[in-house]
Design an enzyme around this catalytic site. Structure first.
Site: not given
Length: 259
Positions: A160, A167
């Protein structure tokens, strides 16, 4: 007796951004909104994406289908201008937009370029703040803003990479906006789905391994799908959730609670 009519979105006007195809999280949400009676405005990224989104907009009977690339000057403002012109108000919006340059996303966080990081933050986080600012004048009687996040914001998820910090910023922005806009009757949420197959997710390294691990370890022993996410998101924009705001709500079969 409970008033189940509070789950209805009949007469509500909503903006849905981020539909790419019929596997998109945004599409699952749009279907749920429409099934509960909402009228929708739908955006598409560019002319290349339009043939994939336009048939879906027709299935939703969406009266507004508008181009939106948040990197293009004036496009976001034009979307809200058309909504103001057509409806004069907005009851809810879904921000389901994220992007990072592949060369930055696929490497270690410490190797990401300044330009790549700023692009990811602009598209994936700041665009939600911009949408909120434009939505507020159209929500004099309150409304709901929802964005999509992921577990990689709070835990290190292999592959990720730089989207984790991005995020995390998005979730923090949602909390601050919830506090600022709450007195206006505007609620703000981040929804965190478990891993599922979307075009955006397919760009992540080790994604198949992530899916398998989630299916094996989640307490529900199952992967979520876009319908699961859509139903939860529709609940959040309904009056049934009128006292809920500022949360990051996990729709992941409980995966986030296990190591």
């Amino acid at each position: 007796m409970s008033d189940t009519s509070k789950l209805s979105l009949q007469g509500r006007k909503g903006l849905v951004t981020g539909i790419a195809n019929d596997q998109s999280i945004a599409w699952g949400c749009a279907r749920a909104f429409r099934d509960l009676g909402a009228e929708l405005a739908v955006t598409y990224l560019n002319e290349k994406a339009r043939p994939h989104v336009e048939p879906l907009a027709r299935r939703l009977a969406a009266p507004l289908l508008l181009p939106l690339d948040v990197r293009q000057e004036g496009q976001l403002e034009a979307v809200f201008g058309r909504i103001a012109e057509a409806w004069g108000r907005l009851d809810f919006l879904l921000h389901s937009i994220a992007f990072a340059p592949k060369e930055d996303l696929h490497g270690p966080v410490v190797d990401c370029s300044r330009a790549g990081f700023l692009t990811a933050m602009d598209v994936s986080c700041h665009s939600f703040i911009r949408m909120a600012k434009l939505a507020v004048p159209l929500m004099p009687d309150g409304g709901t803003l929802v964005t999509m996040t992921y577990l990689g914001s709070t835990q290190v998820v292999e592959g990720y990479n730089m989207m984790g910090p991005v995020k995390a910023a998005l979730e923090s922005a949602a909390r601050y906006m919830a506090a600022e806009l709450g007195p206006r009757g505007i609620r703000v949420h981040a929804v965190s789905p478990g891993p599922l197959r979307t075009r955006a997710a397919s760009g992540l390294a080790h994604f198949d391994a992530l899916l398998n691990r989630a299916a094996e370890k989640a307490p529900a022993r199952a992967l979520v799908d876009i319908e699961d996410v859509g139903l939860t998101t529709a609940f959040l924009v309904s009056d049934a959730a009128r006292r809920i705001t500022g949360n990051t709500l996990y729709v992941d079969g409980g995966y986030h609670i296990v190591d």
